[in-house]
Design a protein around this motif. Sequence first.
Motif, PDB file in Angstrom:
ATOM      1  N   GLN A  34       4.748  11.863 -10.378  1.00 57.65           N
ATOM      2  CA  GLN A  34       4.715  11.755 -11.753  1.00 57.65           C
ATOM      3  C   GLN A  34       5.782  12.777 -12.423  1.00 57.65           C
ATOM      4  O   GLN A  34       6.280  12.896 -13.566  1.00 57.65           O
ATOM      5  CB  GLN A  34       3.303  12.287 -12.501  1.00 57.65           C
ATOM      6  N   GLU A  35       6.206  13.944 -11.499  1.00 56.37           N
ATOM      7  CA  GLU A  35       7.099  14.719 -11.983  1.00 56.37           C
ATOM      8  C   GLU A  35       8.329  14.784 -11.304  1.00 56.37           C
ATOM      9  O   GLU A  35       9.568  15.556 -11.528  1.00 56.37           O
ATOM     10  CB  GLU A  35       6.452  16.378 -11.910  1.00 56.37           C
ATOM     11  N   ARG A  36       8.542  13.938 -10.043  1.00 58.35           N
ATOM     12  CA  ARG A  36       9.748  14.104  -9.219  1.00 58.35           C
ATOM     13  C   ARG A  36       9.825  12.743  -8.433  1.00 58.35           C
ATOM     14  O   ARG A  36       8.821  11.975  -8.183  1.00 58.35           O
ATOM     15  CB  ARG A  36       9.878  15.299  -8.621  1.00 58.35           C
ATOM     16  N   ILE A  38      10.030  11.350  -4.766  1.00 57.44           N
ATOM     17  CA  ILE A  38       9.844  11.829  -3.490  1.00 57.44           C
ATOM     18  C   ILE A  38       9.139  10.666  -2.966  1.00 57.44           C
ATOM     19  O   ILE A  38       8.647   9.851  -3.225  1.00 57.44           O
ATOM     20  CB  ILE A  38       8.787  12.942  -3.472  1.00 57.44           C
ATOM     21  N   ALA A  39       9.607  10.668  -1.400  1.00 55.27           N
ATOM     22  CA  ALA A  39       9.329   9.601  -0.638  1.00 55.27           C
ATOM     23  C   ALA A  39       7.814  10.060  -0.015  1.00 55.27           C
ATOM     24  O   ALA A  39       7.680  11.081   0.363  1.00 55.27           O
ATOM     25  CB  ALA A  39      10.307   9.575   0.563  1.00 55.27           C
ATOM     26  N   TYR A  40       7.194   8.870   0.572  1.00 54.42           N
ATOM     27  CA  TYR A  40       5.848   8.910   1.196  1.00 54.42           C
ATOM     28  C   TYR A  40       5.916  10.051   2.412  1.00 54.42           C
ATOM     29  O   TYR A  40       5.195  10.661   2.614  1.00 54.42           O
ATOM     30  CB  TYR A  40       5.572   7.673   1.621  1.00 54.42           C
ATOM     31  N   THR A  41       7.161   9.642   3.162  1.00 52.80           N
ATOM     32  CA  THR A  41       7.485  10.185   4.424  1.00 52.80           C
ATOM     33  C   THR A  41       7.700  11.693   4.161  1.00 52.80           C
ATOM     34  O   THR A  41       7.458  12.608   5.274  1.00 52.80           O
ATOM     35  CB  THR A  41       8.587   9.516   5.077  1.00 52.80           C
ATOM     36  N   THR A  42       8.040  12.143   3.032  1.00 54.86           N
ATOM     37  CA  THR A  42       8.459  13.599   2.734  1.00 54.86           C
ATOM     38  C   THR A  42       7.075  14.248   2.638  1.00 54.86           C
ATOM     39  O   THR A  42       6.889  15.429   3.243  1.00 54.86           O
ATOM     40  CB  THR A  42       9.094  13.610   1.722  1.00 54.86           C
ATOM     41  N   VAL A  43       6.272  13.650   2.021  1.00 49.71           N
ATOM     42  CA  VAL A  43       5.135  14.268   1.602  1.00 49.71           C
ATOM     43  C   VAL A  43       4.267  14.336   2.912  1.00 49.71           C
ATOM     44  O   VAL A  43       3.607  15.273   3.171  1.00 49.71           O
ATOM     45  CB  VAL A  43       4.303  13.633   0.457  1.00 49.71           C
ATOM     46  N   MET A  44       4.177  13.226   3.798  1.00 53.04           N
ATOM     47  CA  MET A  44       3.526  13.216   4.812  1.00 53.04           C
ATOM     48  C   MET A  44       4.044  14.282   6.061  1.00 53.04           C
ATOM     49  O   MET A  44       3.273  15.181   6.432  1.00 53.04           O
ATOM     50  CB  MET A  44       3.698  11.921   5.617  1.00 53.04           C
TER      51      MET A  44
END
Length: 147
Positions: A34-36, A38-44
């Motif tokens: 909602q604010e940037r 970003i990829a799923y793998t980055t958060v993971m």
Amino acid sequence: MPRQLGELEDAVMTRVWEWNRPVTVREVLEDLQQERSIAYTTVMTVMDNLHQKGWVRREVEGRAYRYTAVSTRAAYAAALMNEAWSLSDNPAAALVAFFGMMSAEQRDALRDAMRIVLPALPEAGADGAGEGEPGGAADGAEPEAGR
């Protein structure tokens, strides 16, 4: 002692702390998006790193993990303040400078905190109260025997 969280680590931990429940990578991802971008793998990867560093614990649920904070944001902030204070060659001067930077609201919070911990401090006096506190040396009363 903990090192300060990086910007993305802090963004992830903020959600884990605020939601105060087990969270998935997908939930954090959707909120961060909602604010940037970003990829799923980055958060993971960030959440796995936080787990490796001991900030979160995780449990398998189906094909995903659910992550839970190991401690509170308040405990994290306290550990950072303690770390910074311990690095000073003059702790008293560091505290005076820190108190001088505080807002009125922060000073009020400090006073509230001191009311909670001061009676528990052994240096506060034989009866556990500080000078000027009820039961302290400044009120002229003798300490009760057996305390």
